[in-house]
Design an enzyme around this catalytic site. Structure first.
Site, PDB file in Angstrom:
ATOM      1  N   LYS A 254       3.684 -12.281   3.418  1.00  0.00           N
ATOM      2  CA  LYS A 254       3.688 -10.866   3.785  1.00  0.00           C
ATOM      3  C   LYS A 254       3.597 -10.073   2.492  1.00  0.00           C
ATOM      4  O   LYS A 254       4.536 -10.036   1.705  1.00  0.00           O
ATOM      5  CB  LYS A 254       4.960 -10.499   4.554  1.00  0.00           C
ATOM      6  CG  LYS A 254       4.963  -9.049   5.013  1.00  0.00           C
ATOM      7  CD  LYS A 254       6.190  -8.717   5.819  1.00  0.00           C
ATOM      8  CE  LYS A 254       6.068  -7.377   6.527  1.00  0.00           C
ATOM      9  NZ  LYS A 254       5.760  -6.255   5.657  1.00  0.00           N
ATOM     10  N   ARG A 274      -3.383   2.702   7.649  1.00  0.00           N
ATOM     11  CA  ARG A 274      -2.429   2.347   8.701  1.00  0.00           C
ATOM     12  C   ARG A 274      -2.340   3.425   9.787  1.00  0.00           C
ATOM     13  O   ARG A 274      -2.125   3.132  10.945  1.00  0.00           O
ATOM     14  CB  ARG A 274      -1.061   2.182   8.036  1.00  0.00           C
ATOM     15  CG  ARG A 274      -0.055   1.466   8.857  1.00  0.00           C
ATOM     16  CD  ARG A 274       1.221   1.354   8.051  1.00  0.00           C
ATOM     17  NE  ARG A 274       2.135   0.444   8.697  1.00  0.00           N
ATOM     18  CZ  ARG A 274       2.820   0.727   9.780  1.00  0.00           C
ATOM     19  NH1 ARG A 274       2.692   1.900  10.352  1.00  0.00           N
ATOM     20  NH2 ARG A 274       3.631  -0.172  10.301  1.00  0.00           N
TER      21      ARG A 274
HETATM   22  P1  AMP Z   1       6.067  -3.498   8.738  1.00  0.00           P
HETATM   23  O1  AMP Z   1       5.193  -2.411   8.171  1.00  0.00           O
HETATM   24  O2  AMP Z   1       7.339  -3.709   7.962  1.00  0.00           O
HETATM   25  O3  AMP Z   1       6.225  -3.371  10.231  1.00  0.00           O
HETATM   26  O4  AMP Z   1       5.317  -4.922   8.535  1.00  0.00           O
HETATM   27  C1  AMP Z   1       4.068  -5.189   9.051  1.00  0.00           C
HETATM   28  C2  AMP Z   1       3.045  -4.898   7.977  1.00  0.00           C
HETATM   29  O5  AMP Z   1       3.005  -5.950   7.030  1.00  0.00           O
HETATM   30  C3  AMP Z   1       1.631  -4.846   8.471  1.00  0.00           C
HETATM   31  O6  AMP Z   1       1.347  -3.620   9.074  1.00  0.00           O
HETATM   32  C4  AMP Z   1       0.837  -5.086   7.206  1.00  0.00           C
HETATM   33  O7  AMP Z   1       0.613  -3.860   6.530  1.00  0.00           O
HETATM   34  C5  AMP Z   1       1.766  -5.893   6.344  1.00  0.00           C
HETATM   35  N1  AMP Z   1       1.325  -7.278   6.074  1.00  0.00           N
HETATM   36  C6  AMP Z   1       1.456  -7.894   4.887  1.00  0.00           C
HETATM   37  N2  AMP Z   1       0.992  -9.149   4.957  1.00  0.00           N
HETATM   38  C7  AMP Z   1       0.533  -9.351   6.216  1.00  0.00           C
HETATM   39  C8  AMP Z   1      -0.046 -10.461   6.903  1.00  0.00           C
HETATM   40  N3  AMP Z   1      -0.250 -11.631   6.314  1.00  0.00           N
HETATM   41  N4  AMP Z   1      -0.374 -10.280   8.211  1.00  0.00           N
HETATM   42  C9  AMP Z   1      -0.160  -9.094   8.840  1.00  0.00           C
HETATM   43  N5  AMP Z   1       0.398  -8.032   8.240  1.00  0.00           N
HETATM   44  C10 AMP Z   1       0.742  -8.145   6.946  1.00  0.00           C
END
Ligand code: AMP
Length: 566
Positions: A254, A274
């Protein structure tokens, strides 16, 4: 027969006071049935608090200073009435209605005038958005005066909500999908699929009214039309993620970057952030990378861009955001802050939607079509023993943690489900909205530097405070935030300034405690702002339900969590 805005305002009042979602859906469905074909799409947008269709490039660009100035002018009200009402309910529409009620008698003279129709409102909103260049502020102001000076209190309430873009009746897009299905007697699944593909339930409803069921069945993804993002929930650890996904799952790094959705048609590339705004101009090297690597004629891809230093090591997120905000001298900043792209999904390829394909197959298709662009680092395993060291590798390399993706899952736009889970080793920081701020003392006396932080109630749309902090921001950030907060202030004078819930900040903390101090009954301990989330809007903030879940988890799993400060 044209529909009056007053009927829509009445409907919204009824929906807002409904406890039963089913009943609210029925009310909305009955209303939709009564509309003329060209009223359907705008009515759906208005009910959801939007002036235009979801991805319309049109924006009203009306500042709070302009709008509050007009409200004061047309009502001639003592502005404290507004401030008091807003402090009580935190709802800008309620506050506007209170002012209108209070000044009703003086304004009676204008109230008998002709009523506003939905079509007229549409026209006025377009004219507001289209006003550009010198004199545009005055032009916008004139149109808003015309709208608001004839409004009844309840019309004023909902006009203001639409102008500010914040409806807060608790009526979500999901409920609107149900209402549309009910109104036009189509299966909910058909409505949901069309809504996923087009990304706008208003447009779906409009198509249905005009073209019937057949119109909806032909709807598909289109290049250059952003698709809502599939979102992730949180897992406590890799073992829980494996359990949730029933054995084997795909673990990926991630990355702490920014998500982008890339659309390609022939030689043309467009990139959405986003929030699904067009950021193509800010990312020229990503456009080049995609053009030279992706050979497919048509594609919609997703990935994460990360800012890196000269050694390729990720650097903090705020540097990356400078790239997104920059519109001038882009080449200079591109040199200072190089980006790396990691692709992780493909939604559409050469005329075919891949949304329904299982994730493993989408990933294989992506690998075949990405040229030399890196994909996110991934292992597929059913073993926690293998996943743990992979998590450690991710953290050692400066990334946030892992994503666990269910192998057979389709891509579900706009849904935050369990098919994607994020595994992060610290107490999850929260994305919260600033609802008020206080002037600082001594060195900080020129700045609004103590911030009230609120989470969104997913049911009511209300923003509930859970903390206050003056920690974490630089002087320059506080100076800048002061200006931005003043522009959205709804109270004047005083030590505490109440603001419209617009600005989202990421907040780290050590613990969530019970607290009688806030209506939410919870408070963050040692809260500090870790960054300003320019990429998030208030409706993307974390919910109070989520905060409560973390609060409860603290007790269930005490000891398993390291706090961010440790
Ligand atoms: P959050 O913003 O904390 O809900 O986490 C999800 C976000 O992690 C996604 O919207 C992406 O921007 C980010 N992200 C980073 N690495 C990945 C990955 N391998 N697959 C999908 N999302 C990722």
């Amino acid at each position: 027969m044209p529909t009056f805005f007053a009927s829509l305002a009445r409907l919204l009042e009824e929906i807002a006071s409904q406890q039963s979602r089913l009943q609210a859906t029925t009310l909305a469905a009955d209303f939709l049935k009564t509309l003329e074909p060209d009223e359907v799409e705008p009515a759906v947008s208005f009910i959801l608090g939007r002036a235009f269709q979801k991805y319309s490039p049109k924006t009203l660009e009306v500042s709070w200073a302009t709008l509050s100035g007009v409200l004061q002018r047309v009502t001639g009200a003592d502005w404290n009435v507004f401030g008091e009402a807003f402090s009580r309910t935190g709802d800008i529409g309620d506050a506007a209605m209170a002012v209108y009620e209070k000044t009703k008698r003086q304004r009676q003279a204008v109230l008998f005038q002709t009523s506003l129709t939905l079509t007229e409102l549409c026209r006025s909103l377009i004219a507001i958005a289209d006003a550009e260049g010198s004199g545009s502020r005055e032009k916008k102001e004139r149109i808003i005066i015309a709208l608001l000076s004839q409004a009844s209190p309840v019309e004023a309430k909902y006009l203001v909500k639409i102008l500010v873009g914040e409806m807060r009746t608790g009526f979500s897009e999901g409920l609107m999908e149900q209402a549309v299905a009910k109104a036009f007697e189509v299966p909910l699944g058909t409505v949901q699929r069309a809504s996923m593909a087009l990304g706008d339930i208003g447009e779906v409803a409009g198509i249905f009214k005009v073209q019937g069921k057949a119109g909806l069945e032909n709807v598909s993804l289109q290049v250059f039309r952003p698709v809502e993002l599939m979102l992730a929930q949180v897992a406590n650890n890799v073992a829980d993620a494996l359990k949730e996904h029933g054995g084997e799952t795909a673990f990926e790094f991630k990355y702490d970057g920014a998500r982008i959705q890339i659309h390609k048609l022939g030689g043309e590339v467009q990139i959405f952030s986003r929030c699904l705004t067009d950021v193509t101009r800010s990312l020229p090297e990503i456009v080049d990378t995609v053009t030279s690597n992706v050979k497919a004629g048509e594609a919609i891809l997703e990935g994460e861009v990360v800012a890196v230093d000269s050694g390729g090591v990720p650097i903090p997120f705020q540097h990356l955001m400078r790239r997104f905000k920059r519109v001038h001298r882009i080449e200079d900043i591109a040199k200072q802050i190089p980006l790396r792209l990691f692709l992780f999904d493909v939604l559409y390829l050469d005329g075919k939607s891949l949304l329904e394909l299982p994730y493993v197959q989408r990933r294989q298709t992506l690998a075949k079509n990405a040229g030399k662009i890196a994909l996110t680092s991934q292992i597929v395993t059913s073993s926690a023993e293998k996943a743990e060291p992979f998590l450690k590798d991710a953290l050692d390399a400066g990334h946030e943690g892992l994503m666990a993706k269910k192998l057979d899952s389709p891509y579900t736009p706009g849904k935050r489900g369990k098919r994607w889970l994020k595994v992060k080793p610290v107490l999850e920081p929260l994305d919260l909205v600033i609802t008020a701020a206080e002037w600082g003392y001594r060195r900080r006396h020129k700045w609004l530097s103590d911030y009230y932080l609120a989470a969104r109630d997913a049911d009511s749309g209300e923003f509930l405070e859970i903390g206050k902090t003056f920690k974490g921001l630089t002087d320059a950030e506080m100076a800048n935030l002061t200006q931005r907060l003043q522009a959205i202030a709804v109270t004047q004078g005083g030590h505490r300034v109440v603001v419209l819930p617009k600005i989202v900040v990421e907040v780290a903390y050590n613990e969530i405690q019970r607290s009688p101090k806030y209506k939410s009954r919870m408070a963050l301990r040692f809260a500090r702002i870790t960054r300003i989330r320019e990429d998030k809007a208030a409706q993307d903030a974390d919910t109070i339900q989520w905060v409560r879940a973390i609060y409860e988890r603290q007790f269930a799993k005490k000891g398993r969590y390291k706090t961010a400060a440790n």
